[in-house]
Design a protein around this motif. Sequence first.
Motif, short mmCIF file in Angstrom:
data_model
loop_
_atom_site.label_atom_id
_atom_site.label_comp_id
_atom_site.label_asym_id
_atom_site.label_seq_id
_atom_site.Cartn_x
_atom_site.Cartn_y
_atom_site.Cartn_z
N MET A 68 35.79 41.88 21.28
CA MET A 68 36.61 41.32 22.09
C MET A 68 37.81 42.34 22.47
N VAL A 69 38.66 42.41 23.66
CA VAL A 69 39.71 43.01 23.79
C VAL A 69 40.79 42.28 24.42
N ASP A 70 41.90 42.13 23.84
CA ASP A 70 43.02 41.53 24.49
C ASP A 70 44.11 42.15 24.60
N THR A 71 44.46 42.22 26.19
CA THR A 71 45.41 43.40 26.36
C THR A 71 46.94 42.39 26.91
N PHE A 72 47.88 42.91 26.62
CA PHE A 72 49.34 42.26 26.56
C PHE A 72 49.66 42.37 28.08
N LYS A 73 49.23 43.34 28.77
CA LYS A 73 49.56 43.46 30.29
C LYS A 73 48.27 42.78 31.04
N PRO A 74 48.41 42.36 32.29
CA PRO A 74 47.42 41.87 33.00
C PRO A 74 46.24 42.92 33.37
N LEU A 75 45.22 42.72 33.59
CA LEU A 75 43.98 43.70 33.90
C LEU A 75 43.78 43.59 35.23
N LYS A 76 43.57 44.65 36.16
CA LYS A 76 43.30 44.54 37.50
C LYS A 76 41.71 44.76 37.52
N VAL A 77 41.21 44.05 38.32
CA VAL A 77 39.60 44.07 38.52
C VAL A 77 39.25 44.98 39.80
N THR A 78 38.29 45.82 39.33
CA THR A 78 38.07 47.05 39.90
C THR A 78 36.77 46.83 41.02
N GLU A 79 36.48 47.64 42.00
CA GLU A 79 35.46 47.31 42.88
C GLU A 79 34.10 47.43 42.20
N GLU A 80 34.13 48.44 41.07
CA GLU A 80 32.96 48.27 40.37
C GLU A 80 32.40 47.05 39.45
N ALA A 81 33.60 46.42 39.30
CA ALA A 81 33.65 45.18 38.63
C ALA A 81 32.88 44.03 39.48
N MET A 82 33.24 44.20 40.85
CA MET A 82 33.12 43.12 41.83
C MET A 82 31.51 43.36 42.10
N LYS A 83 30.86 44.45 41.67
CA LYS A 83 29.71 44.78 42.22
C LYS A 83 28.66 43.72 41.36
N ILE A 84 29.09 43.42 39.88
CA ILE A 84 28.36 42.88 39.12
C ILE A 84 28.78 41.72 38.49
N ALA A 85 29.95 41.10 39.41
CA ALA A 85 30.49 39.98 39.19
C ALA A 85 29.83 38.54 39.36
N ASP A 86 30.02 37.62 38.53
CA ASP A 86 29.58 36.26 38.88
C ASP A 86 30.82 35.61 39.45
N GLU A 87 31.09 35.31 40.81
CA GLU A 87 32.46 35.03 41.35
C GLU A 87 32.50 33.28 41.13
N ASP A 88 31.59 32.42 40.60
CA ASP A 88 31.49 31.42 40.52
C ASP A 88 31.63 30.63 39.08
N TYR A 89 31.94 31.79 38.06
CA TYR A 89 31.94 31.73 36.67
C TYR A 89 33.25 30.59 36.55
N PHE A 90 34.20 30.84 37.16
CA PHE A 90 35.59 29.94 36.94
C PHE A 90 35.17 28.35 36.97
N LYS A 91 34.20 28.18 37.62
CA LYS A 91 33.68 26.57 37.98
C LYS A 91 32.98 26.17 36.82
N SER A 92 32.42 26.90 35.94
CA SER A 92 31.49 26.47 34.64
C SER A 92 32.04 25.65 33.69
N TRP A 93 33.32 25.17 33.81
CA TRP A 93 33.81 24.33 32.84
C TRP A 93 33.96 22.81 33.48
N LEU A 94 33.51 22.74 34.73
CA LEU A 94 33.14 21.49 35.48
C LEU A 94 32.18 20.50 34.77
N GLU A 95 32.66 19.40 34.83
CA GLU A 95 31.57 18.46 34.08
C GLU A 95 30.39 18.18 35.15
#
Length: 385
Positions: A358-385
């Motif tokens: 785990m890495v916890d940063t004190f400043k916000p992280l920017k998401v790169t184009e390389e990350a978006m190539k491998i991203a699950d963009e619906d992950y934020f909905k995974s807490w819905l019942e």
Amino acid sequence: MPFYHKLGKIPPKRHTQFKKPDGTFYYEQLFGTIGFDGMSTNSYHEQRPTQVKDIKRQYSVAPKVAKANNMQSYRLHGFKVKPENDYLESRKIVLTNSDCNIILAAPKESTRDYFYKNTDADELIFIHKGTGKLRTMLGNLDFKYGDYLLVPRGIIYKLDFDTEDNRLFIVESYRPIYTPKRYRNWFGQLLEHSPFCERDLRQPQELETYNESGDFLIKIKKQDDIFDMVYASHPFDVVGYDGYNYPYAFSIHDFEPITGRVHQPPPVHQTFETDAFVVCSFVPRLYDYHPLAVPAPYNHSNIDSDEVLYYVDGDFMSRNDIDAGHISLHPAGIPHGPHPGAMERSIGKVKTDELAVMVDTFKPLKVTEEAMKIADEDYFKSWLE
């Protein structure tokens, strides 16, 4: 915090004459940090370490940012990063801020045609897949699955891999990386309550020394550019050194977990720290043993830090549908916690076999184009019942 280490031949007194058997001189170099106030090493070289013959080219390796201001939780499929032959070309920055870069790499070949030096950042290289040898100007370290390799800024190094199947999780830090200060006494010794001790830190014991002249390419990183610099002498010409500033290795498997009657907060997993972020190791451990304990973590708000979890192995009990090589990003400003059903599944369990960084940063992280190539963009909905 590394401790005093000596390797090879050194004179009895620093900054004094040190002669070779033929009467000529070895050349001393102070390899220090934070001006003359931080950790340092005195190294002794066959030839002057200052002989630049040519600068071939300068090119940018700066990350391309896709989302500079991010409030979305993401899951990244790390193993979807395609293997590449060259070590430096294989390094893909997926998350970044002004303090650090978080990098995935799947290099297939060893670094044969050049040496590498990062002048701006300490590098913490976690070995997820692969075995081999880290070769540096201050000695070599064998590595295997689960090893952290701490390479201080300015170290000239190569990575030799035994096979083509390699996966690395790298944190490139513009702030010095230390062991947590709460684990150390005022002399710097790791204390009894620390989850690891000096015996667990592997120092270089094998020193390669070459007294060669020629054309030696060192790729040097400075401010997001690579400079191809040709030196007239072999960079591994050190005959000896002593001090505190050198590469070392630590295995995640040597981290001894701290447990309690109720769920312990993430700082008990802390392994490294800077003044800008912390690195934690989640390892197999017994669960909490209060009769009414809830082993799964409670919901918590990331108010002051972005949380990045790199999943290495095992069953991570607080998440659904997580595999090795996945990365979760939970940004500051919103709460997160166990996935639906995870809390209930954890009750009554006595242990976990999870392995994660785990890495916890004190400043916000920017998401790169390389990350978006491998991203699950619906992950934020995974807490819905």
